[in-house]
Design an enzyme around this catalytic site. Structure first.
Site, PDB file in Angstrom:
ATOM      1  N   ARG A 187      12.780  -4.806  -9.937  1.00  0.00           N
ATOM      2  CA  ARG A 187      13.029  -4.568  -8.510  1.00  0.00           C
ATOM      3  C   ARG A 187      13.779  -5.734  -7.870  1.00  0.00           C
ATOM      4  NH1 ARG A 187       7.920  -2.700  -5.208  1.00  0.00           N
ATOM      5  NH2 ARG A 187       7.489  -4.928  -4.927  1.00  0.00           N
ATOM      6  N   PRO A 203       7.681 -15.471 -15.099  1.00  0.00           N
ATOM      7  CA  PRO A 203       6.672 -14.417 -15.092  1.00  0.00           C
ATOM      8  C   PRO A 203       5.271 -14.999 -15.034  1.00  0.00           C
ATOM      9  CG  PRO A 203       7.482 -14.739 -17.318  1.00  0.00           C
ATOM     10  CD  PRO A 203       8.283 -15.656 -16.428  1.00  0.00           C
ATOM     11  N   ALA A 204       4.311 -14.173 -14.676  1.00  0.00           N
ATOM     12  CA  ALA A 204       2.912 -14.616 -14.642  1.00  0.00           C
ATOM     13  C   ALA A 204       2.457 -15.047 -16.030  1.00  0.00           C
ATOM     14  CB  ALA A 204       2.023 -13.490 -14.125  1.00  0.00           C
ATOM     15  N   GLY A 258       3.012 -11.842  -4.923  1.00  0.00           N
ATOM     16  CA  GLY A 258       1.718 -12.404  -5.283  1.00  0.00           C
ATOM     17  C   GLY A 258       0.848 -12.560  -4.052  1.00  0.00           C
ATOM     18  N   SER A 259      -0.072 -13.485  -4.127  1.00  0.00           N
ATOM     19  CA  SER A 259      -1.045 -13.661  -3.050  1.00  0.00           C
ATOM     20  C   SER A 259      -0.422 -14.314  -1.831  1.00  0.00           C
ATOM     21  CB  SER A 259      -2.221 -14.516  -3.534  1.00  0.00           C
ATOM     22  OG  SER A 259      -1.824 -15.863  -3.703  1.00  0.00           O
ATOM     23  N   THR A 260      -1.025 -14.048  -0.679  1.00  0.00           N
ATOM     24  CA  THR A 260      -0.563 -14.674   0.563  1.00  0.00           C
ATOM     25  C   THR A 260      -0.728 -16.189   0.484  1.00  0.00           C
ATOM     26  OG1 THR A 260      -1.104 -12.696   1.848  1.00  0.00           O
ATOM     27  CG2 THR A 260      -0.918 -14.758   3.062  1.00  0.00           C
ATOM     28  N   GLY A 263       2.088 -17.554  -1.544  1.00  0.00           N
ATOM     29  CA  GLY A 263       3.320 -17.329  -0.811  1.00  0.00           C
ATOM     30  C   GLY A 263       3.550 -18.359   0.269  1.00  0.00           C
ATOM     31  N   GLU A 280       6.644 -10.754  -1.061  1.00  0.00           N
ATOM     32  CA  GLU A 280       5.829  -9.538  -1.010  1.00  0.00           C
ATOM     33  C   GLU A 280       4.417  -9.985  -1.356  1.00  0.00           C
ATOM     34  OE1 GLU A 280       3.424  -6.960  -2.307  1.00  0.00           O
ATOM     35  OE2 GLU A 280       4.844  -6.621  -3.941  1.00  0.00           O
ATOM     36  N   ARG A 308      -5.508   3.623  -9.521  1.00  0.00           N
ATOM     37  CA  ARG A 308      -4.376   3.326 -10.387  1.00  0.00           C
ATOM     38  C   ARG A 308      -4.424   1.853 -10.769  1.00  0.00           C
ATOM     39  NH1 ARG A 308       1.494   2.292  -8.993  1.00  0.00           N
ATOM     40  NH2 ARG A 308       0.714   2.150  -6.864  1.00  0.00           N
ATOM     41  N   CYS A 314      -1.208  -4.113  -5.034  1.00  0.00           N
ATOM     42  CA  CYS A 314      -1.179  -4.675  -3.681  1.00  0.00           C
ATOM     43  C   CYS A 314      -1.153  -3.598  -2.613  1.00  0.00           C
ATOM     44  CB  CYS A 314       0.014  -5.600  -3.515  1.00  0.00           C
ATOM     45  SG  CYS A 314       1.583  -4.820  -3.941  1.00  0.00           S
TER      46      CYS A 314
END
Length: 509
Positions: A187, A203-204, A258-260, A263, A280, A308, A314
């Site tokens: 994306r 990447p994670a 990822g997490s706020t 971020g 995001e 899912r 998220c």
């Protein structure tokens, strides 16, 4: 991805998981033990590696280089040099590579899905759906590459011409999460490459193999050296690598999912170079069921939205708000669906649709939410315990008698736990839904047309599902408001994060 597409993927997987695995004998060809810098597969300079573990059974899948500052700088330098050439390629040339890359992902879908399931834990149905969704971004942006338009404005004087052109911003630092390790790369990367940017991807640490697999196919698609680089790093080095990407003057933009909490750190670090940042971040999605709703459809939507990827998305429903008139009926039907439709286990096993959580810490966090809620008066209707299948599993859970002071209503659960609160009026539901400092996605079910318009407009979120719980697709914009992030990904606006506008004033005409 559309609801129909996801259901079709799940149906085909349910019919033939065993057959899919037989066909996917080549997944191991995607298991790399090297990272990718400047067109070469390379080890860490110091030889360090870290293990990639299957969360379902704790088996070793492979090892990858544990890279740090030195390798990250090399990747940034490679991307910086490659940008000077890549940005000058035609949109048609970039489009052709993305189209070929899309076709390669599609033709290797089953192998990629099996690797994804082994690495992340989600069911084969969910993995097939993610690979399909991820590939769709390369297809979409291969076309958008040709549609980056400028503008000509009428001048105020006859001897001038005024125009705006759009140009690629430069090197993109891309930092992706473990829950969608393929789709979150495509994306971002599809948009960046389409307009002429190059990239360094981190990447994670839990799911680096999927990123390397996608990169391998990019190389086969004809991607020039240095245009895309992948740095693999353990949690020990992650903060240093992220800081360098944010502070490097050679990196023009940071894109993070990822997490706020993280971020905000990246946003702060990027301030030193006044860097473009797209984020995001976390959500706390409300799922409102009004008394005019079709309850059967609402339950079906709730199951798809909440469970899912074992609730580790998220945009999955985090807070169920159900109007008092239909509260008991909805709870009854949702409980039955959870008991009858969800099968927990190894995502590679036939019939399984709920895999493990990513690690034991995630399980403990979910269990703490449940414990807190029960202590404050909530009631377990289904589940509510760690699963005996292994330390990374948690039972699909339904809690009722939930109140707004419980932690599960305040924070993102990120697990297979549905919590339901009762409301009386539309105004009350909107107030509860908007009471958080995040706003990524929100959902509601109603057959009252006036209510549909009112609620869709009043919800303080970036994305709304009205009588629909699966809203992601390549052709639409993805992103949130408040502390859920900055910018948008996907759709025709997705390329904007990787473009600069340049105004040109031509005089003496």
């Amino acid at each position: 991805m559309s609801c129909a597409m996801l259901l079709q993927c799940r149906h085909s997987c349910k019919k033939g998981n065993r057959l899919l695995r037989m066909l996917a004998t080549s997944y191991s060809s995607f298991v790399k033990d090297k990272a990718y810098i400047n067109g070469s597969w390379v080890a860490a300079a110091n030889g360090n590696t870290f293990s990639v573990i299957n969360p379902a059974n704790e088996e070793l899948i492979g090892t990858v280089p544990d890279m740090g500052i030195q390798e990250t700088q090399s990747a940034i330098d490679a991307a910086h040099v490659a940008f000077d050439t890549w940005r000058k390629t035609t949109a048609k040339e970039r489009s052709a590579i993305l189209k070929k890359w899309f076709s390669l992902i599609e033709s290797n879908k089953t192998s990629l899905a099996e690797l994804l399931t082994k690495e992340q834990g989600k069911s084969m149905a969910d993995s097939i759906a993610e690979v399909t969704y991820g590939a769709s971004f390369f297809e979409w942006f291969s076309e958008e590459a040709k549609r980056v338009y400028g503008e000509i404005m009428p001048p105020s004087t006859a001897d001038r011409r005024l125009l705006i052109m759009k140009q690629p911003i430069g090197v993109a630092g891309i930092i992706t999460p473990w829950n969608f390790p393929i789709a979150m790369i495509t994306r971002k990367l599809g948009a960046a490459l389409a307009v002429g940017c190059t990239a360094v991807i981190k990447p994670a640490e839990d799911t680096p193999l999927s990123a390397l697999a996608i990169c391998q196919l990019g190389e086969e698609a004809g991607l020039p050296a240095g245009v895309v680089n992948v740095i693999t790093t353990s949690s020990k080095n992650t903060s240093d690598v992220g800081k360098l990407l944010c502070e490097s003057p050679r990196v023009a933009t940071i894109s993070f999912t990822g997490s706020t909490k993280v971020g905000k750190i990246l946003l702060s670090q990027s301030a030193s170079t006044v860097k473009r940042v797209s984020l995001e971040l976390g959500g706390n999605a409300p799922f409102i069921v009004f008394d005019s709703a079709n309850i059967d459809k609402a339950v079906t939507g709730a199951m798809a939205c909440k469970f899912r990827c074992a609730g580790q998305t998220c945009i999955c429903a985090n807070r169920f708000l159900v109007q008092d008139v239909i509260y008991d009926e909805f709870v009854k039907r949702l409980a039955e669906a959870i008991k009858n439709q969800l099968v927990v286990g190894n995502g590679l096993d036939e019939g399984v649709n709920i895999g493990p959580l990513i690690n034991e810490a995630a399980v403990n966090k979910v269990d703490d939410f449940v414990t807190d809620a029960v202590k404050k008066g909530a009631t377990k209707i289904v589940g509510g315990n760690k699963n005996s299948l292994g330390k990374n599993f948690y039972e699909p859970t339904l809690l009722v008698n939930v109140t707004t002071d419980m932690e599960c209503m305040k924070d993102e659960i990120f697990g297979p736990v549905a919590v339901i609160i009762k409301f009386k009026t539309e105004a009350e539901a909107i107030k509860i839904a908007n009471s958080t400092d995040v706003g990524l996605a929100g959902y509601f079910y109603s057959q009252d047309l006036g209510q549909v318009w009112r609620v869709a407009e009043e919800l303080q979120v970036g994305m709304v599902g009205a009588n629909e719980s699966l809203l992601s697709a390549a052709e639409v914009s993805f992103g949130g408001v408040k502390q859920s992030g900055l910018g948008r990904e996907g759709g025709k606006f997705g390329v904007d994060e990787y473009l600069e506008m340049k105004y040109i004033c031509m005089g003496g005409i």
